[in-house]
Design an enzyme around this catalytic site. Structure first.
Site, mmCIF file in Angstrom:
data_model
loop_
_atom_site.group_PDB
_atom_site.id
_atom_site.type_symbol
_atom_site.label_atom_id
_atom_site.label_comp_id
_atom_site.label_asym_id
_atom_site.label_seq_id
_atom_site.Cartn_x
_atom_site.Cartn_y
_atom_site.Cartn_z
ATOM 1 N N CYS A 197 0.867 -1.182 0.000
ATOM 2 C CA CYS A 197 0.000 0.000 0.000
ATOM 3 C C CYS A 197 0.901 1.228 0.000
ATOM 4 O O CYS A 197 2.107 1.119 -0.203
ATOM 5 C CB CYS A 197 -0.993 -0.004 1.158
ATOM 6 N N ASN A 205 2.461 1.520 4.199
ATOM 7 C CA ASN A 205 2.687 0.275 4.942
ATOM 8 C C ASN A 205 2.373 0.400 6.429
ATOM 9 O O ASN A 205 3.039 -0.183 7.275
ATOM 10 C CB ASN A 205 4.118 -0.227 4.723
ATOM 11 N N CYS A 229 -1.386 0.884 7.235
ATOM 12 C CA CYS A 229 -2.822 0.614 7.349
ATOM 13 C C CYS A 229 -3.229 -0.653 6.591
ATOM 14 O O CYS A 229 -3.446 -1.697 7.173
ATOM 15 C CB CYS A 229 -3.652 1.803 6.858
ATOM 16 N N ARG A 230 -3.334 -0.532 5.278
ATOM 17 C CA ARG A 230 -3.906 -1.612 4.472
ATOM 18 C C ARG A 230 -3.002 -2.826 4.309
ATOM 19 O O ARG A 230 -3.433 -3.967 4.533
ATOM 20 C CB ARG A 230 -4.311 -1.078 3.088
ATOM 21 N N SER A 231 -1.757 -2.611 3.901
ATOM 22 C CA SER A 231 -0.907 -3.784 3.639
ATOM 23 C C SER A 231 -0.553 -4.566 4.906
ATOM 24 O O SER A 231 -0.568 -5.802 4.871
ATOM 25 C CB SER A 231 0.336 -3.419 2.825
ATOM 26 N N ASP A 265 -8.041 3.813 1.294
ATOM 27 C CA ASP A 265 -7.059 3.980 2.358
ATOM 28 C C ASP A 265 -7.717 4.563 3.612
ATOM 29 O O ASP A 265 -8.126 5.723 3.619
ATOM 30 C CB ASP A 265 -5.943 4.906 1.879
#
Length: 161
Positions: free
Chosen positions: A13, A16, A18-20, A130
């Site tokens: 993401c 690195n 939040c999402r990934s 995001d």
């Protein structure tokens, strides 16, 4: 047990945090529950280095804590050229991430670079928004969970796991 090739999966993401890392933790938990974690190496990285060395965002940690999913030891890092050679699957969260990963696509032909939501049939979203900006960590988790399930199903079919 010779002959088993480790399957390397990298989630990507923007920063690195939040999402990934959420996807990394969720995917690891799925692999553990399926009893196949020993056949995989899973990691996450960001396009940028702004948060390098930091743990996942507090919103991501809360979502994972609420679901008893470990993120122990996870620290943000920036993607690098070696990742393109090492990972079998590089899974981005949105179109911009895919565009930013073009430098890897140009140097590798064996790595499957795709968006997480590409694996979900009839997905309501093509990108994972995001939550750093939207603040909708629950919605992000729902999308990531669907995406990770579909990704695992695809890898199982492709690799006979």
């Amino acid at each position: 047990m010779g002959g088993i090739h480790m399957i390397h999966v990298l989630f990507v993401c923007l920063g690195n945090i939040c999402r990934s890392p959420m996807a990394e933790a969720v995917f690891r938990k799925m692999l553990e529950e399926e009893g196949i974690a020993d056949q995989f190496q899973v990691d996450s990285a960001g396009i940028g280095a702004w948060h390098e060395g930091l743990p996942p965002h507090e919103g991501t940690r809360k979502i994972l804590d609420d679901r008893n999913i470990s993120y122990q030891g996870m620290k943000a890092r920036q993607i690098n050229n070696q990742d393109g050679e090492y990972f079998d699957y590089i899974i981005a969260m949105d179109e911009q991430n895919i565009s930013d990963l073009q430098f890897l696509r140009d140097q590798t032909s064996n790595t499957n670079i795709a968006k997480l939501m590409d694996f979900v049939e009839k997905s309501e979203e093509v990108n994972v928004p995001d939550p750093y900006f939207t603040k909708k960590f629950d919605y992000t988790y729902q999308l990531i969970e669907k995406g990770c399930k579909a990704l695992l199903q695809t890898i199982r079919q492709e690799r006979g796991v």
